[in-house]
Motif scaffolding. Structure first.
Motif, PDB file in Angstrom:
ATOM      1  N   LEU A   1      10.839  -5.418  -6.416  1.00  0.00           N
ATOM      2  CA  LEU A   1       9.643  -6.195  -6.117  1.00  0.00           C
ATOM      3  C   LEU A   1       8.781  -5.475  -5.090  1.00  0.00           C
ATOM      4  O   LEU A   1       7.553  -5.405  -5.236  1.00  0.00           O
ATOM      5  CB  LEU A   1      10.020  -7.593  -5.617  1.00  0.00           C
ATOM      6  N   GLU A   2       9.405  -4.904  -4.063  1.00  0.00           N
ATOM      7  CA  GLU A   2       8.638  -4.162  -3.059  1.00  0.00           C
ATOM      8  C   GLU A   2       7.912  -2.972  -3.692  1.00  0.00           C
ATOM      9  O   GLU A   2       6.744  -2.698  -3.378  1.00  0.00           O
ATOM     10  CB  GLU A   2       9.570  -3.676  -1.946  1.00  0.00           C
ATOM     11  N   LEU A   3       8.614  -2.261  -4.583  1.00  0.00           N
ATOM     12  CA  LEU A   3       7.988  -1.117  -5.256  1.00  0.00           C
ATOM     13  C   LEU A   3       6.803  -1.566  -6.121  1.00  0.00           C
ATOM     14  O   LEU A   3       5.736  -0.942  -6.108  1.00  0.00           O
ATOM     15  CB  LEU A   3       9.019  -0.382  -6.121  1.00  0.00           C
ATOM     16  N   LEU A   4       7.010  -2.655  -6.862  1.00  0.00           N
ATOM     17  CA  LEU A   4       5.920  -3.134  -7.725  1.00  0.00           C
ATOM     18  C   LEU A   4       4.748  -3.649  -6.908  1.00  0.00           C
ATOM     19  O   LEU A   4       3.588  -3.461  -7.287  1.00  0.00           O
ATOM     20  CB  LEU A   4       6.444  -4.224  -8.668  1.00  0.00           C
ATOM     21  N   GLN A   5       5.015  -4.283  -5.769  1.00  0.00           N
ATOM     22  CA  GLN A   5       3.922  -4.754  -4.916  1.00  0.00           C
ATOM     23  C   GLN A   5       3.126  -3.572  -4.365  1.00  0.00           C
ATOM     24  O   GLN A   5       1.890  -3.627  -4.268  1.00  0.00           O
ATOM     25  CB  GLN A   5       4.468  -5.633  -3.788  1.00  0.00           C
ATOM     26  N   ALA A   6       3.843  -2.499  -4.028  1.00  0.00           N
ATOM     27  CA  ALA A   6       3.137  -1.292  -3.561  1.00  0.00           C
ATOM     28  C   ALA A   6       2.299  -0.704  -4.698  1.00  0.00           C
ATOM     29  O   ALA A   6       1.163  -0.247  -4.479  1.00  0.00           O
ATOM     30  CB  ALA A   6       4.143  -0.264  -3.045  1.00  0.00           C
ATOM     31  N   GLN A   7       2.817  -0.729  -5.912  1.00  0.00           N
ATOM     32  CA  GLN A   7       2.057  -0.224  -7.060  1.00  0.00           C
ATOM     33  C   GLN A   7       0.851  -1.108  -7.355  1.00  0.00           C
ATOM     34  O   GLN A   7      -0.206  -0.619  -7.754  1.00  0.00           O
ATOM     35  CB  GLN A   7       2.955  -0.130  -8.294  1.00  0.00           C
ATOM     36  N   VAL A   8       1.029  -2.440  -7.164  1.00  0.00           N
ATOM     37  CA  VAL A   8      -0.108  -3.352  -7.367  1.00  0.00           C
ATOM     38  C   VAL A   8      -1.217  -3.016  -6.377  1.00  0.00           C
ATOM     39  O   VAL A   8      -2.396  -2.963  -6.742  1.00  0.00           O
ATOM     40  CB  VAL A   8       0.342  -4.825  -7.231  1.00  0.00           C
ATOM     41  N   GLU A   9      -0.853  -2.783  -5.117  1.00  0.00           N
ATOM     42  CA  GLU A   9      -1.867  -2.428  -4.107  1.00  0.00           C
ATOM     43  C   GLU A   9      -2.555  -1.119  -4.482  1.00  0.00           C
ATOM     44  O   GLU A   9      -3.784  -0.992  -4.379  1.00  0.00           O
ATOM     45  CB  GLU A   9      -1.212  -2.319  -2.730  1.00  0.00           C
ATOM     46  N   ARG A  10      -1.776  -0.148  -4.927  1.00  0.00           N
ATOM     47  CA  ARG A  10      -2.356   1.150  -5.331  1.00  0.00           C
ATOM     48  C   ARG A  10      -3.269   0.986  -6.537  1.00  0.00           C
ATOM     49  O   ARG A  10      -4.378   1.534  -6.599  1.00  0.00           O
ATOM     50  CB  ARG A  10      -1.215   2.120  -5.647  1.00  0.00           C
ATOM     51  N   THR A  11      -2.782   0.168  -7.522  1.00  0.00           N
ATOM     52  CA  THR A  11      -3.576  -0.065  -8.728  1.00  0.00           C
ATOM     53  C   THR A  11      -4.852  -0.820  -8.402  1.00  0.00           C
ATOM     54  O   THR A  11      -5.913  -0.550  -8.999  1.00  0.00           O
ATOM     55  CB  THR A  11      -2.757  -0.870  -9.764  1.00  0.00           C
ATOM     56  N   GLN A  12      -4.774  -1.739  -7.457  1.00  0.00           N
ATOM     57  CA  GLN A  12      -5.965  -2.495  -7.060  1.00  0.00           C
ATOM     58  C   GLN A  12      -7.010  -1.559  -6.456  1.00  0.00           C
ATOM     59  O   GLN A  12      -8.204  -1.659  -6.746  1.00  0.00           O
ATOM     60  CB  GLN A  12      -5.587  -3.603  -6.074  1.00  0.00           C
ATOM     61  N   LEU A  13      -6.542  -0.643  -5.602  1.00  0.00           N
ATOM     62  CA  LEU A  13      -7.480   0.328  -5.016  1.00  0.00           C
ATOM     63  C   LEU A  13      -8.118   1.200  -6.099  1.00  0.00           C
ATOM     64  O   LEU A  13      -9.325   1.485  -6.053  1.00  0.00           O
ATOM     65  CB  LEU A  13      -6.757   1.193  -3.984  1.00  0.00           C
ATOM     66  N   LEU A  14      -7.305   1.616  -7.063  1.00  0.00           N
ATOM     67  CA  LEU A  14      -7.845   2.439  -8.153  1.00  0.00           C
ATOM     68  C   LEU A  14      -8.818   1.627  -9.012  1.00  0.00           C
ATOM     69  O   LEU A  14      -9.851   2.150  -9.456  1.00  0.00           O
ATOM     70  CB  LEU A  14      -6.707   2.988  -9.021  1.00  0.00           C
ATOM     71  N   TYR A  15      -8.477   0.352  -9.253  1.00  0.00           N
ATOM     72  CA  TYR A  15      -9.375  -0.504 -10.039  1.00  0.00           C
ATOM     73  C   TYR A  15     -10.694  -0.728  -9.306  1.00  0.00           C
ATOM     74  O   TYR A  15     -11.774  -0.644  -9.894  1.00  0.00           O
ATOM     75  CB  TYR A  15      -8.677  -1.829 -10.346  1.00  0.00           C
ATOM     76  N   GLU A  16     -10.606  -1.002  -7.993  1.00  0.00           N
ATOM     77  CA  GLU A  16     -11.822  -1.259  -7.205  1.00  0.00           C
ATOM     78  C   GLU A  16     -12.690  -0.002  -7.091  1.00  0.00           C
ATOM     79  O   GLU A  16     -13.911  -0.090  -6.953  1.00  0.00           O
ATOM     80  CB  GLU A  16     -11.453  -1.796  -5.823  1.00  0.00           C
ATOM     81  N   SER A  17     -12.020   1.154  -7.132  1.00  0.00           N
ATOM     82  CA  SER A  17     -12.819   2.388  -7.064  1.00  0.00           C
ATOM     83  C   SER A  17     -13.359   2.792  -8.432  1.00  0.00           C
ATOM     84  O   SER A  17     -14.131   3.745  -8.544  1.00  0.00           O
ATOM     85  CB  SER A  17     -11.986   3.524  -6.471  1.00  0.00           C
ATOM     86  N   GLY A  18     -12.913   2.082  -9.482  1.00  0.00           N
ATOM     87  CA  GLY A  18     -13.425   2.356 -10.824  1.00  0.00           C
ATOM     88  C   GLY A  18     -12.598   3.360 -11.594  1.00  0.00           C
ATOM     89  O   GLY A  18     -12.979   3.761 -12.686  1.00  0.00           O
TER      90      GLY A  18
END
Length: 202
Positions: A151-168
């Motif tokens: 869960l911790e790993l996936l939450q870190a990936q969600v944060e990374r993916t969110q940054l990538l999504y927000e940056s386009g």
């Protein structure tokens, strides 16, 4: 191997498998009942052997009488005082009773051996049950630990993916897919925690 089980106010230290086995042996009611049956069978066997010996009974008595007695010869009341003591002893030995005592001893010996085996079987069963429950708790703790790390790993990936999504750099579908995986993993972690709680209650 150490395990932290919650036993209320009984103990606050982690329980090892050996400590769990000792606690179960001391506090199991079924095992205590079987142990008392074993003690009773031993007492019955000892009593059967004791019946082979002769019996010896000894008794004593003492009495003292005093007061006024009527003397029929002189027609007067006379003061009298009597003291008496007696001692008795008796013994008996059964020479032959059709081998009844011999067979009683054989039966008592078999009953005692059976009681010993019953006790050992009950103890073995208890140890197996406790070891099984102990291992269930250990495995449940491991599953919970793994689920929490994932869960911790996936939450870190969600944060990374969110940054990538927000940056386009990523499309919204990939971001939402990662969030769904994290939510699914969170459910698995909760399920693992519940399984651990149930295992500890067993």
């Amino acid at each position: 191997m150490m395990l932290a089980l919650g036993l209320g106010a009984q103990t606050s230290e982690p329980l090892t498998l050996n400590k769990c086995l000792d606690l179960a042996k001391e506090n199991n009611i079924n095992l205590r009942q079987i142990q008392w049956q074993r003690v009773q069978a031993k007492a019955n066997l000892t009593q059967s052997w004791a019946r082979l010996f002769p019996t010896l009974n000894i008794s004593t008595s003492a009495s003292e009488n005093f007061g006024l007695n009527f003397d029929p010869n002189s027609l007067t009341l006379q003061s009298s005082n009597y003291t008496s003591m007696s001692l008795g002893a008796s013994s008996s030995l059964n020479v032959f009773d059709g081998l009844q005592r011999y067979h009683t001893i054989r039966s008592g010996s078999s009953s005692y051996k059976a009681a010993q085996l019953d006790f050992q079987q009950a103890l073995d069963d208890l140890y197996l049950n406790v070891a099984d429950l102990f291992l269930q708790v250990v495995f449940a703790e491991e599953r919970l630990s793994i689920a929490q790390k994932q869960l911790e790993l996936l939450q870190a990936q969600v944060e990374r993916t969110q940054l990538l999504y927000e940056s386009g750099s990523l499309v919204k579908g990939e971001y939402l897919s990662m969030k769904a995986q994290a939510a699914s993993q969170e459910t698995q972690a909760i399920t693992a925690q519940n399984a651990l709680n149930i295992a500890k209650l067993s």
